[in-house]
Write a protein that holds these residues in place. Sequence first.
Motif, PDB file in Angstrom:
ATOM      1  N   ALA A  71       0.831  -1.205   0.000  1.00 43.48           N
ATOM      2  CA  ALA A  71       0.000   0.000   0.000  1.00 43.48           C
ATOM      3  C   ALA A  71       0.866   1.256   0.000  1.00 43.48           C
ATOM      4  CB  ALA A  71      -0.918  -0.002   1.217  1.00 43.48           C
ATOM      5  N   TRP A  72       1.889   1.254   0.838  1.00 37.81           N
ATOM      6  CA  TRP A  72       2.778   2.417   0.918  1.00 37.81           C
ATOM      7  C   TRP A  72       3.590   2.577  -0.364  1.00 37.81           C
ATOM      8  CZ3 TRP A  72       8.298   1.794   1.392  1.00 37.81           C
ATOM      9  CH2 TRP A  72       8.977   3.034   1.402  1.00 37.81           C
ATOM     10  N   LYS A  73       4.228   1.490  -0.807  1.00 38.05           N
ATOM     11  CA  LYS A  73       5.117   1.580  -1.966  1.00 38.05           C
ATOM     12  C   LYS A  73       4.354   1.952  -3.233  1.00 38.05           C
ATOM     13  CE  LYS A  73       9.487   1.189  -3.052  1.00 38.05           C
ATOM     14  NZ  LYS A  73      10.523   2.003  -2.390  1.00 38.05           N
ATOM     15  N   LEU A  74       3.211   1.341  -3.464  1.00 35.45           N
ATOM     16  CA  LEU A  74       2.407   1.667  -4.643  1.00 35.45           C
ATOM     17  C   LEU A  74       1.765   3.044  -4.520  1.00 35.45           C
ATOM     18  CD1 LEU A  74       0.688  -1.778  -5.325  1.00 35.45           C
ATOM     19  CD2 LEU A  74       2.539  -0.716  -6.631  1.00 35.45           C
ATOM     20  N   GLY A  75       1.481   3.456  -3.296  1.00 37.38           N
ATOM     21  CA  GLY A  75       0.894   4.771  -3.073  1.00 37.38           C
ATOM     22  C   GLY A  75       1.814   5.902  -3.502  1.00 37.38           C
ATOM     23  N   LEU A  76       3.125   5.662  -3.484  1.00 39.71           N
ATOM     24  CA  LEU A  76       4.077   6.689  -3.895  1.00 39.71           C
ATOM     25  C   LEU A  76       3.902   7.069  -5.356  1.00 39.71           C
ATOM     26  CD1 LEU A  76       7.302   5.409  -2.079  1.00 39.71           C
ATOM     27  CD2 LEU A  76       5.732   7.218  -1.342  1.00 39.71           C
ATOM     28  N   SER A  77       3.376   6.145  -6.158  1.00 39.55           N
ATOM     29  CA  SER A  77       3.120   6.425  -7.576  1.00 39.55           C
ATOM     30  C   SER A  77       1.629   6.585  -7.856  1.00 39.55           C
ATOM     31  CB  SER A  77       3.686   5.302  -8.453  1.00 39.55           C
ATOM     32  OG  SER A  77       3.018   4.071  -8.198  1.00 39.55           O
ATOM     33  N   GLY A  78       0.803   6.549  -6.799  1.00 41.35           N
ATOM     34  CA  GLY A  78      -0.632   6.697  -6.957  1.00 41.35           C
ATOM     35  C   GLY A  78      -1.302   5.483  -7.553  1.00 41.35           C
ATOM     36  N   THR A  79      -0.671   4.320  -7.415  1.00 44.34           N
ATOM     37  CA  THR A  79      -1.193   3.091  -8.018  1.00 44.34           C
ATOM     38  C   THR A  79      -2.132   2.362  -7.078  1.00 44.34           C
ATOM     39  OG1 THR A  79       0.848   2.834  -9.291  1.00 44.34           O
ATOM     40  CG2 THR A  79      -0.559   0.891  -9.078  1.00 44.34           C
ATOM     41  N   ASP A  80      -3.309   2.013  -7.580  1.00 46.13           N
ATOM     42  CA  ASP A  80      -4.291   1.230  -6.829  1.00 46.13           C
ATOM     43  C   ASP A  80      -3.839  -0.230  -6.812  1.00 46.13           C
ATOM     44  OD1 ASP A  80      -6.563  -0.238  -5.974  1.00 46.13           O
ATOM     45  OD2 ASP A  80      -7.951   1.167  -6.933  1.00 46.13           O
ATOM     46  N   PRO A  81      -3.675  -0.827  -5.642  1.00 47.99           N
ATOM     47  CA  PRO A  81      -3.229  -2.218  -5.568  1.00 47.99           C
ATOM     48  C   PRO A  81      -4.161  -3.204  -6.263  1.00 47.99           C
ATOM     49  CG  PRO A  81      -3.041  -1.147  -3.437  1.00 47.99           C
ATOM     50  CD  PRO A  81      -3.842  -0.231  -4.312  1.00 47.99           C
ATOM     51  N   ARG A  82      -5.413  -2.796  -6.509  1.00 47.55           N
ATOM     52  CA  ARG A  82      -6.384  -3.678  -7.171  1.00 47.55           C
ATOM     53  C   ARG A  82      -6.378  -3.511  -8.685  1.00 47.55           C
ATOM     54  NH1 ARG A  82     -11.198  -0.965  -4.021  1.00 47.55           N
ATOM     55  NH2 ARG A  82     -10.062   0.725  -5.053  1.00 47.55           N
ATOM     56  N   ALA A  83      -5.605  -2.552  -9.185  1.00 46.64           N
ATOM     57  CA  ALA A  83      -5.592  -2.246 -10.614  1.00 46.64           C
ATOM     58  C   ALA A  83      -4.729  -3.219 -11.396  1.00 46.64           C
ATOM     59  CB  ALA A  83      -5.087  -0.816 -10.830  1.00 46.64           C
ATOM     60  N   ARG A  84      -4.770  -3.095 -12.706  1.00 49.46           N
ATOM     61  CA  ARG A  84      -3.831  -3.779 -13.577  1.00 49.46           C
ATOM     62  C   ARG A  84      -2.926  -2.724 -14.201  1.00 49.46           C
ATOM     63  NH1 ARG A  84      -4.765  -9.103 -14.366  1.00 49.46           N
ATOM     64  NH2 ARG A  84      -3.374  -9.114 -16.181  1.00 49.46           N
ATOM     65  N   VAL A  85      -1.655  -3.056 -14.331  1.00 52.02           N
ATOM     66  CA  VAL A  85      -0.676  -2.114 -14.860  1.00 52.02           C
ATOM     67  C   VAL A  85       0.065  -2.756 -16.028  1.00 52.02           C
ATOM     68  CG1 VAL A  85      -0.386  -0.949 -12.643  1.00 52.02           C
ATOM     69  CG2 VAL A  85       1.091  -2.886 -13.216  1.00 52.02           C
ATOM     70  N   ARG A  86       0.612  -1.936 -16.892  1.00 49.52           N
ATOM     71  CA  ARG A  86       1.312  -2.449 -18.069  1.00 49.52           C
ATOM     72  C   ARG A  86       2.827  -2.409 -17.836  1.00 49.52           C
ATOM     73  NH1 ARG A  86       0.043  -4.048 -22.932  1.00 49.52           N
ATOM     74  NH2 ARG A  86      -2.159  -3.488 -22.557  1.00 49.52           N
ATOM     75  N   LEU A  87       3.463  -3.536 -18.074  1.00 42.90           N
ATOM     76  CA  LEU A  87       4.910  -3.655 -17.959  1.00 42.90           C
ATOM     77  C   LEU A  87       5.470  -4.227 -19.254  1.00 42.90           C
ATOM     78  CD1 LEU A  87       5.133  -5.269 -14.398  1.00 42.90           C
ATOM     79  CD2 LEU A  87       5.524  -2.854 -14.965  1.00 42.90           C
ATOM     80  N   THR A  88       6.730  -3.951 -19.519  1.00 44.06           N
ATOM     81  CA  THR A  88       7.385  -4.453 -20.726  1.00 44.06           C
ATOM     82  C   THR A  88       8.521  -5.381 -20.333  1.00 44.06           C
ATOM     83  OG1 THR A  88       6.849  -2.429 -21.941  1.00 44.06           O
ATOM     84  CG2 THR A  88       8.632  -3.801 -22.817  1.00 44.06           C
ATOM     85  N   SER A  89       8.551  -6.554 -20.919  1.00 40.51           N
ATOM     86  CA  SER A  89       9.585  -7.536 -20.595  1.00 40.51           C
ATOM     87  C   SER A  89      10.956  -7.075 -21.084  1.00 40.51           C
ATOM     88  CB  SER A  89       9.242  -8.884 -21.224  1.00 40.51           C
ATOM     89  OG  SER A  89      10.241  -9.850 -20.923  1.00 40.51           O
ATOM     90  N   SER A  90      11.939  -7.194 -20.234  1.00 37.58           N
ATOM     91  CA  SER A  90      13.291  -6.756 -20.590  1.00 37.58           C
ATOM     92  C   SER A  90      14.106  -7.863 -21.250  1.00 37.58           C
ATOM     93  CB  SER A  90      14.029  -6.253 -19.340  1.00 37.58           C
ATOM     94  OG  SER A  90      14.163  -7.302 -18.397  1.00 37.58           O
ATOM     95  N   ASN A  91      13.629  -9.102 -21.184  1.00 36.84           N
ATOM     96  CA  ASN A  91      14.340 -10.198 -21.842  1.00 36.84           C
ATOM     97  C   ASN A  91      13.386 -11.340 -22.114  1.00 36.84           C
ATOM     98  OD1 ASN A  91      14.324 -12.081 -19.520  1.00 36.84           O
ATOM     99  ND2 ASN A  91      15.698 -10.569 -18.590  1.00 36.84           N
ATOM    100  N   SER A  92      13.852 -12.365 -22.762  1.00 34.73           N
ATOM    101  CA  SER A  92      12.982 -13.472 -23.169  1.00 34.73           C
ATOM    102  C   SER A  92      13.029 -14.659 -22.218  1.00 34.73           C
ATOM    103  CB  SER A  92      13.358 -13.919 -24.588  1.00 34.73           C
ATOM    104  OG  SER A  92      13.140 -12.883 -25.523  1.00 34.73           O
ATOM    105  N   HIS A  93      13.556 -14.473 -21.022  1.00 33.48           N
ATOM    106  CA  HIS A  93      13.616 -15.560 -20.048  1.00 33.48           C
ATOM    107  C   HIS A  93      12.403 -15.602 -19.134  1.00 33.48           C
ATOM    108  CE1 HIS A  93      17.650 -16.413 -21.361  1.00 33.48           C
ATOM    109  NE2 HIS A  93      18.027 -15.169 -21.095  1.00 33.48           N
ATOM    110  N   SER A  94      11.475 -14.662 -19.326  1.00 29.08           N
ATOM    111  CA  SER A  94      10.248 -14.646 -18.534  1.00 29.08           C
ATOM    112  C   SER A  94       9.164 -15.381 -19.308  1.00 29.08           C
ATOM    113  CB  SER A  94       9.815 -13.194 -18.282  1.00 29.08           C
ATOM    114  OG  SER A  94       9.364 -12.585 -19.475  1.00 29.08           O
ATOM    115  N   ARG A  95       7.918 -15.183 -18.933  1.00 25.70           N
ATOM    116  CA  ARG A  95       6.801 -15.765 -19.690  1.00 25.70           C
ATOM    117  C   ARG A  95       6.569 -15.023 -21.006  1.00 25.70           C
ATOM    118  NH1 ARG A  95       3.686 -19.476 -17.097  1.00 25.70           N
ATOM    119  NH2 ARG A  95       3.833 -19.615 -14.818  1.00 25.70           N
ATOM    120  N   TYR A  96       7.243 -13.902 -21.203  1.00 27.46           N
ATOM    121  CA  TYR A  96       7.004 -13.057 -22.363  1.00 27.46           C
ATOM    122  C   TYR A  96       8.318 -12.714 -23.055  1.00 27.46           C
ATOM    123  CZ  TYR A  96       2.614 -12.567 -19.865  1.00 27.46           C
ATOM    124  OH  TYR A  96       1.447 -12.842 -19.202  1.00 27.46           O
TER     125      TYR A  96
END
Length: 245
Positions: free
Chosen positions: A175-200
């Motif tokens: 709650a505190w860490k996400l609050g610093l960016s105004g992000t709702d913990p229940r929301a969905r956010v967009r991230l970009t994979s930095s390499n191909s070793h993840s699921r993406y």
Amino acid sequence: MLLGCLPGLAAVLALALCAGGVERSVAASGRQVVARPAAAHKAVRPHIVPRSVWLDDDTRHAQPPPRYDDRVIAVFVHHTDSPNGYDCADAPRIIRYLYAGQTGSRDWDDIGYNFLVDRCGTIYEGRAGGIDRPVTGAHTQGFNHRTTGIAALGTFTAGVPVPKEMTDAIAALAAWKLGLSGTDPRARVRLTSSNSHSRYAAGASTTFPALAGHKDGYMTSCPGAALSALLPGIRETAARLQGRH
């Protein structure tokens, strides 16, 4: 950098552990619409034990300067896949052991997790760089940027009880860490994979829960079925701590 969850304490030393709107106000007289930032939803920072408590001079590893992102918009929750029956007074020793494995046999520059939480709900600073800053971690392959890694000390596979003190602490920290960016913990956010070793594949952009499990981004069962099942409730608690209820 990979940080997947491996089974058993024996694996610890070879650890590969397991986005604001605006609101518009219109004057009654019909004057021009003025955009202003949405009201902030910030939470109180919980007590966090500094890394100096668990990292002694004999264990300390030489490391380069920390790396930073512009902000944190997501949290990935992990478990350390280590025994659960520890005395909470031993948590610093356990974290030191995890650190030694990663900076020793794995030859990493620091512990990968940004924070760790013990079964009594005590929160520890993990990776160096500043508790209040958006430190780039090494906890979720492909998705370490703009995220924070929180590790629950223990193994939380199906049927294993997860202490409420631990989940409450994770919620407060998120709650505190996400609050610093105004992000709702229940929301969905967009991230970009930095390499191909993840699921993406590298460069792929996808959405995640703002408070996600490690397995959402990487091929692993981490943070375990028991803790994963509690993530919806942790999101709700974190949102409430941000004053969203």
